[in-house]
Design an enzyme around this catalytic site. Structure first.
Site, PDB file in Angstrom:
ATOM      1  N   HIS A  56     -73.038 100.760  -2.575  1.00  0.00           N
ATOM      2  CA  HIS A  56     -74.230 100.002  -2.947  1.00  0.00           C
ATOM      3  C   HIS A  56     -75.484 100.772  -2.546  1.00  0.00           C
ATOM      4  O   HIS A  56     -75.626 101.179  -1.387  1.00  0.00           O
ATOM      5  CB  HIS A  56     -74.201  98.642  -2.236  1.00  0.00           C
ATOM      6  CG  HIS A  56     -75.268  97.685  -2.675  1.00  0.00           C
ATOM      7  ND1 HIS A  56     -75.153  96.905  -3.805  1.00  0.00           N
ATOM      8  CD2 HIS A  56     -76.472  97.378  -2.127  1.00  0.00           C
ATOM      9  CE1 HIS A  56     -76.240  96.150  -3.925  1.00  0.00           C
ATOM     10  NE2 HIS A  56     -77.061  96.433  -2.923  1.00  0.00           N
ATOM     11  N   HIS A  79     -79.012  98.634  -6.906  1.00  0.00           N
ATOM     12  CA  HIS A  79     -79.775  97.392  -6.831  1.00  0.00           C
ATOM     13  C   HIS A  79     -81.259  97.731  -6.820  1.00  0.00           C
ATOM     14  O   HIS A  79     -81.782  98.256  -5.837  1.00  0.00           O
ATOM     15  CB  HIS A  79     -79.357  96.656  -5.550  1.00  0.00           C
ATOM     16  CG  HIS A  79     -80.073  95.366  -5.319  1.00  0.00           C
ATOM     17  ND1 HIS A  79     -79.929  94.648  -4.146  1.00  0.00           N
ATOM     18  CD2 HIS A  79     -80.924  94.647  -6.093  1.00  0.00           C
ATOM     19  CE1 HIS A  79     -80.669  93.554  -4.213  1.00  0.00           C
ATOM     20  NE2 HIS A  79     -81.286  93.542  -5.376  1.00  0.00           N
ATOM     21  N   MET A 139     -79.048  86.900  -3.196  1.00  0.00           N
ATOM     22  CA  MET A 139     -79.606  87.431  -1.952  1.00  0.00           C
ATOM     23  C   MET A 139     -79.472  86.377  -0.857  1.00  0.00           C
ATOM     24  O   MET A 139     -79.980  85.261  -0.996  1.00  0.00           O
ATOM     25  CB  MET A 139     -81.075  87.809  -2.130  1.00  0.00           C
ATOM     26  CG  MET A 139     -81.345  88.944  -3.113  1.00  0.00           C
ATOM     27  SD  MET A 139     -80.578  90.513  -2.632  1.00  0.00           S
ATOM     28  CE  MET A 139     -81.338  90.811  -1.023  1.00  0.00           C
ATOM     29  N   ASP A 185     -75.566  89.762  -1.066  1.00  0.00           N
ATOM     30  CA  ASP A 185     -76.293  90.854  -0.417  1.00  0.00           C
ATOM     31  C   ASP A 185     -77.150  90.293   0.701  1.00  0.00           C
ATOM     32  O   ASP A 185     -78.121  89.581   0.448  1.00  0.00           O
ATOM     33  CB  ASP A 185     -77.160  91.595  -1.440  1.00  0.00           C
ATOM     34  CG  ASP A 185     -77.755  92.884  -0.894  1.00  0.00           C
ATOM     35  OD1 ASP A 185     -77.635  93.130   0.321  1.00  0.00           O
ATOM     36  OD2 ASP A 185     -78.346  93.641  -1.682  1.00  0.00           O
ATOM     37  N   SER A 233     -75.120  97.180   8.002  1.00  0.00           N
ATOM     38  CA  SER A 233     -74.870  97.429   9.418  1.00  0.00           C
ATOM     39  C   SER A 233     -73.488  96.960   9.835  1.00  0.00           C
ATOM     40  O   SER A 233     -72.864  97.553  10.725  1.00  0.00           O
ATOM     41  CB  SER A 233     -75.945  96.738  10.267  1.00  0.00           C
ATOM     42  OG  SER A 233     -76.067  95.371   9.930  1.00  0.00           O
ATOM     43  N   MET A 291     -85.852 100.463  -3.235  1.00  0.00           N
ATOM     44  CA  MET A 291     -87.027  99.650  -2.909  1.00  0.00           C
ATOM     45  C   MET A 291     -88.303 100.448  -3.137  1.00  0.00           C
ATOM     46  O   MET A 291     -88.328 101.657  -2.882  1.00  0.00           O
ATOM     47  CB  MET A 291     -86.960  99.198  -1.449  1.00  0.00           C
ATOM     48  CG  MET A 291     -85.676  98.485  -1.071  1.00  0.00           C
ATOM     49  SD  MET A 291     -85.716  97.938   0.651  1.00  0.00           S
ATOM     50  CE  MET A 291     -84.009  97.438   0.887  1.00  0.00           C
ATOM     51  N   SER A 315     -73.665  99.171   1.947  1.00  0.00           N
ATOM     52  CA  SER A 315     -75.014  99.595   1.572  1.00  0.00           C
ATOM     53  C   SER A 315     -75.386 100.854   2.334  1.00  0.00           C
ATOM     54  O   SER A 315     -75.412 100.851   3.576  1.00  0.00           O
ATOM     55  CB  SER A 315     -76.020  98.498   1.887  1.00  0.00           C
ATOM     56  OG  SER A 315     -77.344  99.008   1.807  1.00  0.00           O
ATOM     57  N   GLY A 354     -76.732  90.032   5.337  1.00  0.00           N
ATOM     58  CA  GLY A 354     -76.135  89.339   6.466  1.00  0.00           C
ATOM     59  C   GLY A 354     -74.634  89.133   6.377  1.00  0.00           C
ATOM     60  O   GLY A 354     -74.096  88.244   7.038  1.00  0.00           O
ATOM     61  N   MET A 358     -84.772  96.855  -6.395  1.00  0.00           N
ATOM     62  CA  MET A 358     -85.767  95.928  -5.845  1.00  0.00           C
ATOM     63  C   MET A 358     -87.136  96.537  -6.108  1.00  0.00           C
ATOM     64  O   MET A 358     -87.858  96.957  -5.192  1.00  0.00           O
ATOM     65  CB  MET A 358     -85.510  95.704  -4.352  1.00  0.00           C
ATOM     66  CG  MET A 358     -84.294  94.845  -4.099  1.00  0.00           C
ATOM     67  SD  MET A 358     -83.801  94.775  -2.358  1.00  0.00           S
ATOM     68  CE  MET A 358     -82.639  96.142  -2.318  1.00  0.00           C
ATOM     69  N   ASP A 416     -79.524 100.547  -2.361  1.00  0.00           N
ATOM     70  CA  ASP A 416     -80.691  99.662  -2.373  1.00  0.00           C
ATOM     71  C   ASP A 416     -81.951 100.461  -2.686  1.00  0.00           C
ATOM     72  O   ASP A 416     -82.422 101.238  -1.853  1.00  0.00           O
ATOM     73  CB  ASP A 416     -80.842  98.976  -1.020  1.00  0.00           C
ATOM     74  CG  ASP A 416     -79.797  97.899  -0.789  1.00  0.00           C
ATOM     75  OD1 ASP A 416     -79.684  97.010  -1.646  1.00  0.00           O
ATOM     76  OD2 ASP A 416     -79.117  97.947   0.249  1.00  0.00           O
TER      77      ASP A 416
END
Length: 232
Positions: free
Chosen positions: A37, A70, A141, A177, A200, A41, A12, A179, A72, A39
């Site tokens: 990926h 993705h 998620m 997606d 991360s 938002m 990501s 953790g 959101m 994200d």
């Protein structure tokens, strides 16, 4: 973009250096990632504000493989054509983002793109059952959407397992997606997931000028997931 169930690592770019997106995309691909990926938002559907179609269009020339977008955001439908034109290969919308998700999936496929459906941790699989023939990917998620670096929600492992049984032999990817690390990747891979989004966990310790750690992190996640699949 052919279908297979081999483990795919999708870093990501939410965790990348925002001032060097093009170089970061090139670096993670050179270090062995499968998809990139993005994200998106809106500060409304989720409590954060990130990228729009212009960012996707700007990084597209720097991505050789799959750009996985993705959304959101809510509403979704008005923006599908813009993200399609920006070069997205996969466009994923949340089932919670609007009242007519079937129409949204039709619009994504109508734009010539692979259609994804994302589920928040509190959303059950009954919302997916009648949509499986409309989708190319279901994104589970494993954190609440909106921010990177959150703790993995273990209750979602059983959701993945049940979703995999529900999909059967349909050519539908299961994406995770939130953790994802070498510790959590085997749990979801063994349950049936094949696309692992990691932010991360991929970008930690590296940079555009020192991309080696990106490759080490990608290989560690992939190896852990593949071992779990083999043992399952």
């Amino acid at each position: 973009m052919s279908f297979d169930r081999r483990i795919k690592i999708a870093p990501s770019i939410l965790s990348a250096d925002f001032a060097n997106f093009g170089a970061e995309c090139q670096a993670i691909e050179a270090q062995g990632c499968d998809w990139v990926h993005v994200d998106v938002m809106d500060g409304h559907f989720v409590p954060n504000l990130t990228f729009g179609p212009a960012t996707c269009a700007a990084i597209r020339p720097h991505i050789k493989g799959v750009m996985d977008v993705h959304l959101m955001i809510s509403p979704v439908d008005a923006y599908i054509d813009a993200f399609a034109a920006a070069g997205a290969d996969v466009i994923t919308a949340h089932v919670e983002a609007g009242p007519h998700v079937h129409r949204t999936l039709q619009a994504i496929r109508g734009a010539g793109k692979k259609a994804g459906l994302a589920l928040n941790p509190g959303t059950g699989l009954d919302t997916v059952e009648y949509l499986l023939d409309m989708v190319d990917l279901v994104c589970v998620m494993t954190v609440n959407p909106g921010f990177g670096g959150q703790k993995f929600i273990e209750s979602q492992i059983d959701k993945v397992r049940r979703l995999r049984a529900m999909i059967g032999d349909r050519p539908v990817h299961i994406e995770i997606d939130g953790g994802v690390t070498p510790i959590t990747a085997p749990l979801v891979a063994a349950a049936g997931a094949d696309v692992l989004v990691a932010g991360s966990a991929v970008f930690k310790g590296g940079s555009v000028t020192n991309p080696g750690p990106y490759g080490e992190n990608i290989r560690a996640i992939r190896a852990a997931a593949e071992a779990a699949v083999k043992a399952a």
